[in-house]
Write a protein that holds these residues in place. Structure first.
Motif, PDB file in Angstrom:
ATOM      1  N   GLU B  82       0.817  -1.226   0.000  1.00  0.00           N
ATOM      2  CA  GLU B  82       0.000   0.000   0.000  1.00  0.00           C
ATOM      3  C   GLU B  82       0.845   1.268   0.000  1.00  0.00           C
ATOM      4  N   ASN B  83       2.156   1.106   0.247  1.00  0.00           N
ATOM      5  CA  ASN B  83       3.020   2.282   0.348  1.00  0.00           C
ATOM      6  C   ASN B  83       4.081   2.370  -0.749  1.00  0.00           C
ATOM      7  N   LEU B  84       4.007   1.416  -1.703  1.00  0.00           N
ATOM      8  CA  LEU B  84       5.036   1.394  -2.754  1.00  0.00           C
ATOM      9  C   LEU B  84       5.081   2.702  -3.547  1.00  0.00           C
ATOM     10  N   HIS B  85       3.888   3.287  -3.797  1.00  0.00           N
ATOM     11  CA  HIS B  85       3.844   4.520  -4.590  1.00  0.00           C
ATOM     12  C   HIS B  85       3.319   5.695  -3.773  1.00  0.00           C
ATOM     13  N   ALA B  86       3.448   5.583  -2.440  1.00  0.00           N
ATOM     14  CA  ALA B  86       2.951   6.648  -1.555  1.00  0.00           C
ATOM     15  C   ALA B  86       3.958   7.799  -1.496  1.00  0.00           C
ATOM     16  N   ALA B  87       3.543   8.890  -0.851  1.00  0.00           N
ATOM     17  CA  ALA B  87       4.424  10.058  -0.696  1.00  0.00           C
ATOM     18  C   ALA B  87       5.639   9.677   0.148  1.00  0.00           C
ATOM     19  N   THR B  88       6.726  10.440  -0.033  1.00  0.00           N
ATOM     20  CA  THR B  88       7.976  10.135   0.681  1.00  0.00           C
ATOM     21  C   THR B  88       7.764  10.100   2.190  1.00  0.00           C
ATOM     22  N   SER B  89       6.961  11.058   2.708  1.00  0.00           N
ATOM     23  CA  SER B  89       6.744  11.094   4.161  1.00  0.00           C
ATOM     24  C   SER B  89       6.089   9.792   4.644  1.00  0.00           C
ATOM     25  N   HIS B  90       5.142   9.257   3.858  1.00  0.00           N
ATOM     26  CA  HIS B  90       4.492   7.986   4.210  1.00  0.00           C
ATOM     27  C   HIS B  90       5.505   6.851   4.207  1.00  0.00           C
ATOM     28  N   GLN B  91       6.380   6.892   3.197  1.00  0.00           N
ATOM     29  CA  GLN B  91       7.387   5.827   3.092  1.00  0.00           C
ATOM     30  C   GLN B  91       8.358   5.880   4.272  1.00  0.00           C
ATOM     31  N   ILE B  92       8.694   7.093   4.711  1.00  0.00           N
ATOM     32  CA  ILE B  92       9.606   7.235   5.865  1.00  0.00           C
ATOM     33  C   ILE B  92       8.932   6.662   7.114  1.00  0.00           C
ATOM     34  N   ILE B  93       7.645   7.007   7.302  1.00  0.00           N
ATOM     35  CA  ILE B  93       6.919   6.503   8.485  1.00  0.00           C
ATOM     36  C   ILE B  93       6.823   4.974   8.422  1.00  0.00           C
ATOM     37  N   TRP B  94       6.519   4.451   7.223  1.00  0.00           N
ATOM     38  CA  TRP B  94       6.425   2.995   7.059  1.00  0.00           C
ATOM     39  C   TRP B  94       7.762   2.340   7.428  1.00  0.00           C
ATOM     40  N   SER B  95       8.863   2.950   6.936  1.00  0.00           N
ATOM     41  CA  SER B  95      10.200   2.392   7.208  1.00  0.00           C
ATOM     42  C   SER B  95      10.524   2.435   8.698  1.00  0.00           C
ATOM     43  N   LEU B  96      10.112   3.523   9.376  1.00  0.00           N
ATOM     44  CA  LEU B  96      10.365   3.630  10.813  1.00  0.00           C
ATOM     45  C   LEU B  96       9.640   2.532  11.585  1.00  0.00           C
ATOM     46  N   PHE B  97       8.369   2.313  11.235  1.00  0.00           N
ATOM     47  CA  PHE B  97       7.594   1.252  11.890  1.00  0.00           C
ATOM     48  C   PHE B  97       8.244  -0.111  11.642  1.00  0.00           C
ATOM     49  N   VAL B  98       8.649  -0.336  10.390  1.00  0.00           N
ATOM     50  CA  VAL B  98       9.259  -1.638  10.049  1.00  0.00           C
ATOM     51  C   VAL B  98      10.572  -1.821  10.812  1.00  0.00           C
ATOM     52  N   ASN B 147      15.912  -9.141  -4.461  1.00  0.00           N
ATOM     53  CA  ASN B 147      14.540  -8.942  -4.931  1.00  0.00           C
ATOM     54  C   ASN B 147      14.022  -7.558  -4.524  1.00  0.00           C
ATOM     55  N   ALA B 148      14.265  -7.205  -3.231  1.00  0.00           N
ATOM     56  CA  ALA B 148      13.804  -5.909  -2.713  1.00  0.00           C
ATOM     57  C   ALA B 148      14.481  -4.762  -3.463  1.00  0.00           C
ATOM     58  N   MET B 149      15.783  -4.905  -3.706  1.00  0.00           N
ATOM     59  CA  MET B 149      16.523  -3.845  -4.387  1.00  0.00           C
ATOM     60  C   MET B 149      16.123  -3.742  -5.861  1.00  0.00           C
ATOM     61  N   GLY B 150      15.701  -4.896  -6.437  1.00  0.00           N
ATOM     62  CA  GLY B 150      15.261  -4.888  -7.828  1.00  0.00           C
ATOM     63  C   GLY B 150      13.931  -4.166  -7.995  1.00  0.00           C
ATOM     64  N   LEU B 151      13.059  -4.325  -6.980  1.00  0.00           N
ATOM     65  CA  LEU B 151      11.728  -3.730  -7.062  1.00  0.00           C
ATOM     66  C   LEU B 151      11.708  -2.261  -6.658  1.00  0.00           C
ATOM     67  N   LEU B 152      12.612  -1.898  -5.738  1.00  0.00           N
ATOM     68  CA  LEU B 152      12.587  -0.538  -5.181  1.00  0.00           C
ATOM     69  C   LEU B 152      13.848   0.204  -5.603  1.00  0.00           C
ATOM     70  N   SER B 153      13.724   1.512  -5.745  1.00  0.00           N
ATOM     71  CA  SER B 153      14.932   2.261  -6.100  1.00  0.00           C
ATOM     72  C   SER B 153      15.814   2.377  -4.849  1.00  0.00           C
ATOM     73  N   PRO B 157      13.246   5.914   0.757  1.00  0.00           N
ATOM     74  CA  PRO B 157      12.875   5.610   2.149  1.00  0.00           C
ATOM     75  C   PRO B 157      12.299   4.208   2.301  1.00  0.00           C
ATOM     76  N   ILE B 158      11.485   3.796   1.332  1.00  0.00           N
ATOM     77  CA  ILE B 158      10.844   2.479   1.455  1.00  0.00           C
ATOM     78  C   ILE B 158      11.859   1.352   1.279  1.00  0.00           C
ATOM     79  N   ALA B 159      12.904   1.598   0.482  1.00  0.00           N
ATOM     80  CA  ALA B 159      13.949   0.582   0.295  1.00  0.00           C
ATOM     81  C   ALA B 159      14.738   0.401   1.581  1.00  0.00           C
ATOM     82  N   ILE B 160      14.934   1.508   2.321  1.00  0.00           N
ATOM     83  CA  ILE B 160      15.667   1.411   3.601  1.00  0.00           C
ATOM     84  C   ILE B 160      14.858   0.555   4.585  1.00  0.00           C
ATOM     85  N   GLY B 161      13.533   0.774   4.631  1.00  0.00           N
ATOM     86  CA  GLY B 161      12.666  -0.052   5.480  1.00  0.00           C
ATOM     87  C   GLY B 161      12.692  -1.502   5.053  1.00  0.00           C
TER      88      GLY B 161
END
Lengths: 79, 254
Positions: B82-98, B147-153, B157-161
């Protein structure tokens, strides 16, 4: 004639930690503290053997419950 | 008997979530997210059954906190997809939770793994079991990371999570070794029961990491069962620990 105290102790301990760890722990601590196998220990040494199990029981059960279990094991030695 | 029913309930929960995915994805999402609350609540109650100086109190508390953070994260920000194409701030929050979810999981498992330390004995083959699971962790973790690095740039932020999740999984899978050794060492005793459920939980998390090395059509069905089962088995471990302690108290002299 009743069951030997060591066997009662091992059976009682096995209910909680399983037969394998009961046997291994008694052997390990008898050798560590008395330098002999558990079946070579005199009955008077069994309470000390039970006390040497306390850190193991405390780690598995917590302080309060391990104290209760230690008391039960000591009762098995005294019967 | 009640322990068998507890285990069956965990598997059933996984099957129900998998079926819901096919017929009612919104309900499946809700059921999956709600599952995270179960080990959080059960773990805290179990932790409180120990004294403040008991290692397992902190193990349960940290492990439960991880699931609590996971639950909160799902409520606030949702799942990875649900966060793959979300705003950067959402991706940062997602990564923090993860990151926090994985850090608590790893710290909790490390405390469980140390249950033998200071006791004067430990299963002699525990180190070999840990080494074996570490090799397995690398075998699963490296394709997952690729796989994760292939799918995400990379460095998004989401790749770091996602990378935090992969690293957390590698450490968690490694820590299955000592948990497995403890379960085997205590077999036949009542204290083995919570360790069995804890092992079942971490094993399901391990299986949850397999989709990267599985065919895509198999992975879709399989994820639906395995993740809810992993979460509910963690709750079952906490419940089994509480039951075992209560049964012991009832049977022991004051």
């Amino acid at each position: 004639m009743g069951e030997p105290a060591l066997e009662r102790l091992q059976k009682c301990l096995a209910v909680y930690v399983g037969p394998h760890t009961a046997r291994l722990s008694l052997k390990t601590f008898a050798q560590k503290h008395f330098g002999m196998l558990p079946n070579q220990l005199p009955p008077s040494a069994l309470p000390d053997l039970v006390r040497s199990l306390r850190p193991l029981l405390r780690s598995m059960l917590g302080e309060a419950d391990s104290e209760k279990l230690s008391r039960l094991l000591l009762m098995e030695c005294e019967q | 008997m009640k322990y068998w029913l507890l285990g069956a309930a965990c598997v059933l929960y996984g099957v129900v979530v998998a079926l819901l995915r096919q017929f009612d994805p919104a309900a499946a999402r809700l059921a999956l997210f709600a599952a995270y609350a179960l080990p959080a609540v059960a773990g805290v109650i179990t932790a409180l059954s120990y004294g403040s100086r008991d290692r397992l109190r902190w193990a349960w508390l940290v492990y439960a906190s991880g699931y609590g953070i996971g639950f909160l994260g799902k409520l606030v920000i949702g799942d990875l997809a649900e966060n793959l194409h979300a705003a950067t701030s959402h991706q940062i929050i997602w990564s923090l939770f993860v990151f926090c979810f994985n850090a608590c999981g790893v710290a909790g498992l490390a405390l469980f793994a140390r249950v033998w330390s200071g006791t004067g004995m430990a299963p002699p083959w525990r180190r070999w079991a840990t080494l074996g699971f570490f090799v397995l962790a690398l075998a699963i973790g490296i394709p997952n990371a690729r796989n994760a690095m292939g799918l995400l740039s990379p460095m998004s932020p989401i790749a770091i999570g996602a990378m935090a999740s992969v690293i957390g999984d590698i450490v968690s899978i490694t820590l299955i070794g000592p948990i497995f050794a403890t379960m085997i060492a205590l077999r036949g005793g009542v204290l083995a029961r919570p360790w069995f459920f804890l092992f079942a939980s971490v094993l399901c998390w391990l299986l949850n990491n397999l989709p990267a090395v599985l065919p895509a059509n198999v992975a879709t069905y399989y994820d639906g069962i395995v993740r809810p089962a992993a979460i509910t088995f963690a709750a079952a471990a906490a419940i089994a620990q509480l039951w075992v302690k209560r049964e012991l108290r009832a049977g022991l002299p004051d």
